[in-house]
Design an enzyme around this catalytic site. Structure first.
Site, PDB file in Angstrom:
ATOM      1  CG  ASP A  95      -2.083   0.952   1.101  1.00 55.71           C
ATOM      2  OD1 ASP A  95      -2.341   1.438  -0.021  1.00 55.71           O
ATOM      3  OD2 ASP A  95      -2.727   1.226   2.128  1.00 55.71           O
TER       4      ASP A  95
ATOM      5  CG  ASN B 187       2.027   1.603  -5.230  1.00 60.16           C
ATOM      6  OD1 ASN B 187       2.959   1.419  -4.446  1.00 60.16           O
ATOM      7  ND2 ASN B 187       1.528   0.648  -5.996  1.00 60.16           N
TER       8      ASN B 187
ATOM      9  CG  ASN C 257      -7.960  -1.720  -5.047  1.00 60.07           C
ATOM     10  OD1 ASN C 257      -7.025  -2.507  -4.857  1.00 60.07           O
ATOM     11  ND2 ASN C 257      -8.239  -0.751  -4.170  1.00 60.07           N
ATOM     12  CD1 TRP C 258     -13.025  -5.394  -9.074  1.00 64.42           C
ATOM     13  CD2 TRP C 258     -12.328  -4.494 -10.995  1.00 64.42           C
ATOM     14  NE1 TRP C 258     -12.367  -6.375  -9.782  1.00 64.42           N
ATOM     15  CE2 TRP C 258     -11.927  -5.845 -10.966  1.00 64.42           C
ATOM     16  CE3 TRP C 258     -11.981  -3.713 -12.109  1.00 64.42           C
ATOM     17  CZ2 TRP C 258     -11.228  -6.454 -12.006  1.00 64.42           C
ATOM     18  CZ3 TRP C 258     -11.275  -4.323 -13.155  1.00 64.42           C
ATOM     19  CH2 TRP C 258     -10.913  -5.678 -13.094  1.00 64.42           C
TER      20      TRP C 258
ATOM     21  NE  ARG D   8      -7.717   2.254  -5.400  1.00 64.80           N
ATOM     22  CZ  ARG D   8      -6.519   2.317  -4.879  1.00 64.80           C
ATOM     23  NH1 ARG D   8      -5.506   2.718  -5.624  1.00 64.80           N
ATOM     24  NH2 ARG D   8      -6.299   1.986  -3.626  1.00 64.80           N
TER      25      ARG D   8
ATOM     26  NE  ARG E 181      -7.641   1.023   5.613  1.00 68.11           N
ATOM     27  CZ  ARG E 181      -7.436   2.337   5.840  1.00 68.11           C
ATOM     28  NH1 ARG E 181      -7.625   2.830   7.036  1.00 68.11           N
ATOM     29  NH2 ARG E 181      -7.053   3.128   4.858  1.00 68.11           N
ATOM     30  CB  ILE E 182      -7.149  -6.984   7.448  1.00 70.83           C
ATOM     31  CG1 ILE E 182      -6.509  -7.208   8.836  1.00 70.83           C
ATOM     32  CG2 ILE E 182      -7.008  -8.249   6.618  1.00 70.83           C
ATOM     33  CD1 ILE E 182      -5.030  -7.510   8.813  1.00 70.83           C
TER      34      ILE E 182
HETATM   35  C1  IPE Z   1      -5.415  -2.573  -0.089  1.00 69.97           C
HETATM   36  O1  IPE Z   1      -5.089  -1.231  -0.270  1.00 69.97           O
HETATM   37  C2  IPE Z   1      -5.418  -3.277  -1.410  1.00 69.97           C
HETATM   38  C3  IPE Z   1      -4.121  -3.435  -2.053  1.00 69.97           C
HETATM   39  C4  IPE Z   1      -2.969  -3.083  -1.558  1.00 69.97           C
HETATM   40  C5  IPE Z   1      -4.141  -4.069  -3.322  1.00 69.97           C
HETATM   41  P1  IPE Z   1      -6.216  -0.106  -0.386  1.00 69.97           P
HETATM   42  O2  IPE Z   1      -5.502   1.173  -0.547  1.00 69.97           O
HETATM   43  O3  IPE Z   1      -7.198  -0.480  -1.429  1.00 69.97           O
HETATM   44  O4  IPE Z   1      -6.929  -0.204   1.043  1.00 69.97           O
HETATM   45  P2  IPE Z   1      -7.733   0.883   1.873  1.00 69.97           P
HETATM   46  O5  IPE Z   1      -8.762   1.469   0.949  1.00 69.97           O
HETATM   47  O6  IPE Z   1      -6.755   1.905   2.332  1.00 69.97           O
HETATM   48  O7  IPE Z   1      -8.309   0.124   3.027  1.00 69.97           O
HETATM   49  C1  IPE Z   2      -1.574   0.285  -3.359  1.00 69.31           C
HETATM   50  O1  IPE Z   2      -1.352   1.654  -3.400  1.00 69.31           O
HETATM   51  C2  IPE Z   2      -1.793  -0.310  -4.725  1.00 69.31           C
HETATM   52  C3  IPE Z   2      -3.197  -0.643  -5.023  1.00 69.31           C
HETATM   53  C4  IPE Z   2      -4.186  -0.622  -4.174  1.00 69.31           C
HETATM   54  C5  IPE Z   2      -3.489  -1.028  -6.375  1.00 69.31           C
HETATM   55  P1  IPE Z   2      -2.551   2.688  -3.381  1.00 69.31           P
HETATM   56  O2  IPE Z   2      -2.930   2.983  -4.786  1.00 69.31           O
HETATM   57  O3  IPE Z   2      -3.661   2.224  -2.511  1.00 69.31           O
HETATM   58  O4  IPE Z   2      -1.831   3.944  -2.736  1.00 69.31           O
HETATM   59  P2  IPE Z   2      -2.431   4.949  -1.660  1.00 69.31           P
HETATM   60  O5  IPE Z   2      -2.929   4.121  -0.506  1.00 69.31           O
HETATM   61  O6  IPE Z   2      -3.527   5.689  -2.341  1.00 69.31           O
HETATM   62  O7  IPE Z   2      -1.287   5.806  -1.288  1.00 69.31           O
HETATM   63 MG    MG Z   3      -4.053   2.464  -0.542  1.00 66.31          MG
END
Ligand code: IPE
Ligand code: IPE
Ligand code: MG
Length: 242
Positions: A12, A14, A60-61, A63, A186-187
């Site tokens: 997490d 990026n 994540n779908w 987004r 969190r998980i």
């Molecule tokens: C968890 O990260 C999913 C992945 C790392 C692929 P998210 O960024 O989606 O999680 P939340 O929304 O902060 O809980």
């Molecule tokens: C994790 O990084 C990668 C994916 C969930 C695909 P994020 O894209 O969730 O990065 P933040 O949490 O917004 O910084």
């Molecule tokens: Mg994230």
């Protein structure tokens, strides 16, 4: 040093890594791929047997479409570029999650990578894609319910072991260590069943900054933990778990 046999990672941070630099979020995902390459290589070198990476969640779908599309493109290119390395380093590749929801081209590359690495023996690399633990459990429970309804399975035969073997992670031991980067504690719907006795490790580092040195720090912390599995210290002492 005791290292985890099965390491799971929630990669997490990026997006925040990129935003901090006034870059588009996808630039962070690109740098995230470099961390993946470094950590996969280091895990293989250190003798981790199973590495499970959370790359894209069911949620994540939701987004923005351009971010989802960019991630799918990145994924396809990552897999194509890594195939040779996985074969050279004897890494078997597999995926968990609702793979049918992924774009057809990505599905094709996935199937090819799984097939071409199927006989590799040193490490199992599992990518969680379009993965959510509740969805995984619902699918498994439906499958067992179908078997009971058809008379192929007695309800009493359903136990921990059978449910484990019906989940997408069938064949994988439960994770010994879970790392989550980016400071979130969190998980996020990852491996809810399988993490029952997993050691949890949270770090403030954003995923693009997570290096092999940071991995060593996590392993050093893991080695200091005493895993008791509900027993008392005297019972588990000296019995070096995993
Ligand atoms: C968890 O990260 C999913 C992945 C790392 C692929 P998210 O960024 O989606 O999680 P939340 O929304 O902060 O809980
Ligand atoms: C994790 O990084 C990668 C994916 C969930 C695909 P994020 O894209 O969730 O990065 P933040 O949490 O917004 O910084
Ligand atoms: Mg994230």
């Amino acid at each position: 040093m005791r290292i985890p046999s099965h390491l799971a990672i929630i990669m997490d941070g990026n997006g925040r890594w990129a935003e901090q630099r006034q870059l588009p979020r996808i630039a962070g995902h690109h740098r995230g791929v470099e961390s993946v390459q470094e950590i996969v290589a280091e895990c293989r070198t250190l003798g981790v047997r199973y590495l499970t990476l959370y790359a894209f969640s069911s949620e994540n779908w939701g987004r923005p479409e351009d971010e989802v599309n960019a991630l799918m493109g990145l994924l396809g290119r990552y897999l194509e570029s890594e195939l040779d390395t996985m074969c050279a380093r004897n890494i078997r590749f597999q995926v968990i999650g609702e793979i049918d929801r992924l774009p057809a081209e990505v599905g094709q590359v996935l199937r090819r990578t799984v097939a071409q690495t199927a006989n590799n023996k040193e490490m199992v690399l599992t990518l969680a894609l379009s993965y959510g633990a509740r969805n995984e459990m619902v699918r498994a429970i439906r499958e067992l319910a179908r078997q009971v309804a058809d008379g192929r399975l007695a309800a009493e035969a359903i136990d921990d072991d059978l449910l484990s073997r019906t989940l997408d992670t069938a064949g994988l031991p439960d994770p010994d260590l879970l790392i989550r980067t980016s400071g979130e504690m969190r998980i996020s719907n990852f491996l809810l069943w399988q993490l029952a006795y997993t050691e949890l490790y949270f770090t403030e580092d954003l995923w693009p900054d997570f290096s092999r040195q940071k991995l060593h720090q996590a392993f050093a912390e893991y080695a200091r933990r005493q895993r008791r599995f509900g027993l008392i210290a005297a019972q588990v002492k000296g019995e070096e778990n995993h």
